[in-house]
Design an enzyme around this catalytic site. Structure first.
Site, PDB file in Angstrom:
ATOM      1  N   LYS A 182       0.857  -1.173   0.000  1.00  0.00           N
ATOM      2  CA  LYS A 182       0.000   0.000   0.000  1.00  0.00           C
ATOM      3  C   LYS A 182       0.894   1.222   0.000  1.00  0.00           C
ATOM      4  O   LYS A 182       2.033   1.195   0.478  1.00  0.00           O
ATOM      5  CB  LYS A 182      -0.956   0.010   1.183  1.00  0.00           C
ATOM      6  CG  LYS A 182      -0.357   0.181   2.560  1.00  0.00           C
ATOM      7  CD  LYS A 182       0.000   1.601   2.970  1.00  0.00           C
ATOM      8  CE  LYS A 182      -1.160   2.538   2.760  1.00  0.00           C
ATOM      9  NZ  LYS A 182      -0.703   3.962   3.020  1.00  0.00           N
ATOM     10  N   THR A 193       4.626   6.777   3.442  1.00  0.00           N
ATOM     11  CA  THR A 193       3.780   5.701   3.985  1.00  0.00           C
ATOM     12  C   THR A 193       3.661   4.656   2.951  1.00  0.00           C
ATOM     13  O   THR A 193       2.994   4.795   1.984  1.00  0.00           O
ATOM     14  CB  THR A 193       2.406   6.152   4.397  1.00  0.00           C
ATOM     15  OG1 THR A 193       2.589   6.975   5.483  1.00  0.00           O
ATOM     16  CG2 THR A 193       1.508   5.024   4.830  1.00  0.00           C
ATOM     17  N   THR A 406     -10.767  14.931   7.072  1.00  0.00           N
ATOM     18  CA  THR A 406     -12.193  15.252   7.096  1.00  0.00           C
ATOM     19  C   THR A 406     -12.991  14.248   6.293  1.00  0.00           C
ATOM     20  O   THR A 406     -12.450  13.408   5.619  1.00  0.00           O
ATOM     21  CB  THR A 406     -12.428  16.664   6.522  1.00  0.00           C
ATOM     22  OG1 THR A 406     -11.915  16.710   5.177  1.00  0.00           O
ATOM     23  CG2 THR A 406     -11.732  17.693   7.370  1.00  0.00           C
TER      24      THR A 406
END
Length: 406
Positions: A182, A193, A406
């Site tokens: 990922k 990441t 958000t």
């Protein structure tokens, strides 16, 4: 099953559950609104394992727990991974939660906790909801293995799952290597990441596996960049369970080079898929450097090119602005002689002898409208070669990251 010659490596359809003795699962435990968010890989026998980790000074709690597992011995039977919450910068409670996650899954499997690795990815600074983690582990117990479920469970802002698989012959035995990863944003590894998981049914000596992984990571995962940001949670983990029943591979084994090549191909595939799926990206960019002083210089230059925001935006805008490429090369730490640098795009030479070369802007623009762009740099400093991968920089990158929480 494909019949393979001793030096043949074949790409096949498959994933981390394809090697003998492995299964993978993924479920939705509620950390995310609706998508799968908890995944596991399980080996039926203890697997010799090796890992490389983020170089961030703020290593996440799950990294520390996995390091602890491998300190107890070089074998694992499982890895558990959650998405949505990184469990990074979460203090003592975060570390306790990561250990609890390991122990809970180990208890379900009936194995020692030190045989389980832990990994997390997602928002930094938020604590795991352990009730949801425990519920997810219970759900995994009743969930059948399924292709792609693990790969889906480890995603964050990724738009596609990333998996690959190869078969090769070792001493008359068919060996399989499967991979999943990922990564979409915060990609600038030494390690970013990005999580990578590789499984193989080959029997391998731990020392040889760890050395190979470090070397291969340097020329694959560490040669990708999306946005120049490094994460707290990066990890690449390889598990080799020996279920192929081949003679144990060491660096001196005659089949070691072909296995190492297959492992490199697996990691390169995953690295390129991460770069291709960069947040908001529309194009994969590959930089190839030939004739640098050494391989290290070549890799440094290649990564400078694909990491340049000016190069990335030029590619997005289909603008063959070779000056941006030269600019990236010029402020690298590599040895560079301006008069000996040549820049090629789509087969056309844009720059040579420290001056522009005549080329067709229309042909260059048409080439840049594709979704895979290769920039070739030729030098005369030595015999060093290197590659790096990145993506274009688009308006959507800002939209995605402006509203990440958000």
């Amino acid at each position: 099953m494909i019949q393979l010659s001793e030096d043949q490596i074949v790409k096949v359809t498959g994933d981390v559950s394809s090697p003998k003795g492995f299964q993978a699962k993924g479920v939705h435990c509620g950390l995310r609104y609706s998508k799968k968010d908890l995944g596991v890989i399980i080996s039926e026998t203890p697997a010799v394992s090796a890992a490389v980790y983020t170089q961030s000074h703020f290593q996440a709690a799950p990294i520390k727990v996995t390091q602890d597992s491998l300190k107890h011995g070089p074998t694992l039977k499982a890895v558990i991974v959650n998405s949505a919450i990184a469990n990074a910068c979460t203090g003592e409670q975060g570390l306790k939660d990561a250990y609890t996650m390991r122990e809970s899954f180990a208890s379900q499997l009936g194995i020692e906790p030190e045989l389980v690795a832990v990994s997390s990815t997602g928002v930094i600074g938020e604590h795991l909801d352990m009730e949801k983690i425990h519920a997810g582990i219970e759900l995994l117990k009743e969930t059948p293995a399924g292709s792609g479920d693990f790969e889906e469970a480890i995603l964050t802002t990724d738009t596609v799952i990333k998996q690959t698989c190869y078969e090769l012959a070792i001493g008359g035995k068919t060996v399989t290597i499967g991979g999943a990863a990922k990564g979409s944003g915060m990609i600038h590894p030494n390690m970013a990441t990005m999580l990578g998981f590789v499984t193989t049914d080959a029997a391998i000596e731990e020392k040889a596996l760890q050395k190979a992984l470090r070397e291969i990571t340097d020329v694959s995962f560490n040669q990708i960049t999306v946005d120049g940001e490094t994460s707290t949670n990066d990890m690449v983990l390889v598990m080799a369970n020996g279920c192929a029943e081949n003679e144990c591979l060491t660096e001196d084994h005659p089949d070691w080079p072909v296995f190492k090549k297959a492992l490199l191909l697996t990691c390169e595939d995953l690295a390129k898929e991460i770069a291709r799926d960069g947040e908001g990206a529309t194009k994969l960019i590959e930089a190839q450097v030939q004739g640098a002083k050494n391989n290290l210089d070549a890799n440094v230059i290649a990564k400078k090119i694909v990491g340049s925001n000016l190069v990335k935006t030029a590619v997005y805008g289909t603008d063959a602005n070779w000056g941006r490429i030269i600019g990236a090369i010029g402020h690298s730490a590599a040895q560079v002689t301006a008069e000996e640098v040549e820049v090629y795009l789509g087969g056309q030479c844009l720059f040579k002898n420290n001056e522009p070369q005549p080329f067709s802007e229309s042909i260059a623009k048409e080439y840049l409208e594709g979704d895979e762009i290769t920039i070739v740099i030729k030098m005369a400093e030595g015999d060093g070669n290197g590659r790096a991968w990145g993506c274009d920089l688009t308006y959507d990158y800002i939209k995605i990251n402006a509203s990440y929480r958000t």
